[in-house]
Design a protein around this motif. Structure first.
Motif, mmCIF file in Angstrom:
data_model
loop_
_atom_site.group_PDB
_atom_site.id
_atom_site.type_symbol
_atom_site.label_atom_id
_atom_site.label_comp_id
_atom_site.label_asym_id
_atom_site.label_seq_id
_atom_site.Cartn_x
_atom_site.Cartn_y
_atom_site.Cartn_z
ATOM 1 N N UNK A 34 36.594 -6.313 18.081
ATOM 2 C CA UNK A 34 37.868 -6.631 17.439
ATOM 3 C C UNK A 34 38.469 -5.467 16.666
ATOM 4 N N UNK A 35 37.614 -4.598 16.118
ATOM 5 C CA UNK A 35 38.116 -3.467 15.330
ATOM 6 C C UNK A 35 37.159 -2.301 15.483
ATOM 7 N N UNK A 36 37.712 -1.125 15.715
ATOM 8 C CA UNK A 36 36.906 0.095 15.837
ATOM 9 C C UNK A 36 37.460 1.125 14.868
ATOM 10 N N UNK A 37 36.599 1.573 13.961
ATOM 11 C CA UNK A 37 36.990 2.560 12.951
ATOM 12 C C UNK A 37 36.343 3.892 13.309
ATOM 13 N N UNK A 38 37.147 4.894 13.596
ATOM 14 C CA UNK A 38 36.657 6.239 13.909
ATOM 15 C C UNK A 38 36.822 7.121 12.673
ATOM 16 N N UNK A 39 35.714 7.669 12.175
ATOM 17 C CA UNK A 39 35.790 8.476 10.964
ATOM 18 C C UNK A 39 36.357 9.875 11.226
ATOM 19 N N UNK A 40 36.290 10.350 12.469
ATOM 20 C CA UNK A 40 36.944 11.608 12.821
ATOM 21 C C UNK A 40 36.340 12.852 12.195
ATOM 22 N N UNK A 41 35.035 12.842 11.976
ATOM 23 C CA UNK A 41 34.356 13.993 11.376
ATOM 24 C C UNK A 41 33.616 14.786 12.452
ATOM 25 N N UNK A 42 33.950 16.071 12.598
ATOM 26 C CA UNK A 42 33.334 16.942 13.600
ATOM 27 C C UNK A 42 32.077 17.588 13.025
ATOM 28 N N UNK A 43 30.934 17.282 13.614
ATOM 29 C CA UNK A 43 29.664 17.810 13.103
ATOM 30 C C UNK A 43 29.523 19.308 13.299
ATOM 31 N N UNK A 44 29.991 19.829 14.413
ATOM 32 C CA UNK A 44 29.772 21.257 14.702
ATOM 33 C C UNK A 44 30.539 22.162 13.744
ATOM 34 N N UNK A 78 36.245 24.984 32.561
ATOM 35 C CA UNK A 78 35.733 24.200 31.448
ATOM 36 C C UNK A 78 36.821 23.288 30.886
ATOM 37 N N UNK A 79 36.365 22.246 30.206
ATOM 38 C CA UNK A 79 37.268 21.323 29.543
ATOM 39 C C UNK A 79 36.672 20.934 28.187
ATOM 40 N N UNK A 80 37.516 20.342 27.344
ATOM 41 C CA UNK A 80 37.094 19.876 26.027
ATOM 42 C C UNK A 80 37.037 18.355 26.060
ATOM 43 N N UNK A 81 35.906 17.800 25.632
ATOM 44 C CA UNK A 81 35.630 16.368 25.779
ATOM 45 C C UNK A 81 35.741 15.641 24.447
ATOM 46 N N UNK A 82 36.519 14.591 24.422
ATOM 47 C CA UNK A 82 36.661 13.738 23.244
ATOM 48 C C UNK A 82 35.662 12.580 23.374
ATOM 49 N N UNK A 83 34.416 12.816 23.010
ATOM 50 C CA UNK A 83 33.403 11.771 23.160
ATOM 51 C C UNK A 83 33.635 10.634 22.174
ATOM 52 N N UNK A 84 34.139 10.932 20.983
ATOM 53 C CA UNK A 84 34.459 9.871 20.033
ATOM 54 C C UNK A 84 35.508 8.927 20.620
ATOM 55 N N UNK A 85 36.541 9.491 21.212
ATOM 56 C CA UNK A 85 37.585 8.670 21.826
ATOM 57 C C UNK A 85 37.065 7.851 22.984
ATOM 58 N N UNK A 86 36.160 8.458 23.773
ATOM 59 C CA UNK A 86 35.592 7.735 24.912
ATOM 60 C C UNK A 86 34.772 6.539 24.439
ATOM 61 N N UNK A 87 33.934 6.740 23.437
ATOM 62 C CA UNK A 87 33.109 5.638 22.919
ATOM 63 C C UNK A 87 33.994 4.556 22.318
ATOM 64 N N UNK A 88 35.026 4.934 21.580
ATOM 65 C CA UNK A 88 35.947 3.951 21.013
ATOM 66 C C UNK A 88 36.617 3.142 22.117
ATOM 67 N N UNK A 89 36.968 3.811 23.209
ATOM 68 C CA UNK A 89 37.581 3.137 24.352
ATOM 69 C C UNK A 89 36.610 2.126 24.954
#
Length: 253
Positions: free
Chosen positions: A209-219, A190-201
């Motif tokens: 031009x600008x991507x703001x990630x709020x960094x809030x984990x729903x789970x 198994x691995x841990x997936x950073x989907x927020x980082x992937x979407x930002x990428x």
């Protein structure tokens, strides 16, 4: 919850607080559960979201199916015949675009110079198949320029909470070797997936031009957010949905 990147545009990332639903889905649950009917509780929750974001607007959403598809909106949909898609774009004032999530990634977009906005629901299937790219393309067709578009990524499942199998990770690594960086080893197989980082990428690659990630984990925050995976792990029969919205005010308002 709002993003500094979208400060000139009416928007909001809502969690589970501030509504009227009760029980396991308390309190700002926005889920329709396949029904074309809007219950009194859902109607009140929708009213509160509109009032808090863009009073007098018409809330517009789609029947989300984990696709890459984006629809262009110029008027509210017939509630019984909403299109199947996972993103919306508009240049029409008075519409509040809404995306439902419960671990998937909500993305709100704006080219504030020309008054074009978008909203996307990016689960892993939609993310890898290009739902954000299609949203940007739909906005461009309305006059936006990707070099001016800013985007905000709202609450979604965080890397520490998103355990996936090795086969899942290989799908992303087969798409591009550089995607390996969005996975870290977990327990065997198994691995841990950073989907927020992937979407930002993906957004940065597309020229946003600008991507703001709020960094809030729903789970990991059951008092603040609904989570599909948390409900599954708890053996619950259903789960709530939170909404993220963005809209254009009429001139002079």
């Amino acid at each position: 919850m709002v993003s500094a990147a979208l400060s000139a545009t009416a928007h909001g990332f809502f969690g589970r607080r501030g509504g009227v639903t009760t029980g396991p889905m308390a309190s700002l649950d926005m889920g329709r559960r396949g029904s074309s009917e809007i219950s009194p509780e859902l109607a009140e929750n929708r009213r509160r979201v509109i009032a808090a974001t863009l009073p007098g607007a018409a809330l517009v959403s789609v029947h989300q199916v984990h696709s890459p598809d984006c629809v262009t909106v110029s008027a509210p949909f017939d509630e019984a015949n909403r299109p199947q898609a996972d993103a919306l774009a508009t240049s029409t004032p008075g519409l509040l675009l809404g995306i439902l999530t419960a671990d998937c990634v909500p993305v709100l977009f704006a080219d504030e110079a020309v008054g074009v906005i978008g909203a996307a629901h990016a689960g892993w299937k939609g993310a890898i198949s290009g739902v954000t790219d299609r949203t940007i393309a739909a906005m461009e067709a309305l006059g936006a320029e990707r070099s001016r578009i800013v985007a905000a990524i709202g609450p979604c499942i965080g890397r520490a909470s998103y355990e996936v199998g090795d086969d899942f990770a290989r799908r992303f690594e087969d798409e591009a070797a550089e995607n390996e960086r969005f996975f870290t080893p977990g327990r065997p197989g198994h691995q841990l997936f950073d989907i927020e980082g992937y979407v930002a990428h993906r957004l940065a690659q597309a020229g946003v031009s600008r991507v703001d990630c709020l960094g809030e984990d729903t789970l990991s925050q059951p008092d603040r957010f609904y989570s599909y995976r948390r409900s599954c792990l708890a053996g619950e029969p259903d789960y709530g949905r939170q909404i993220s919205v963005i809209g254009l005010a009429h001139a002079g308002k």
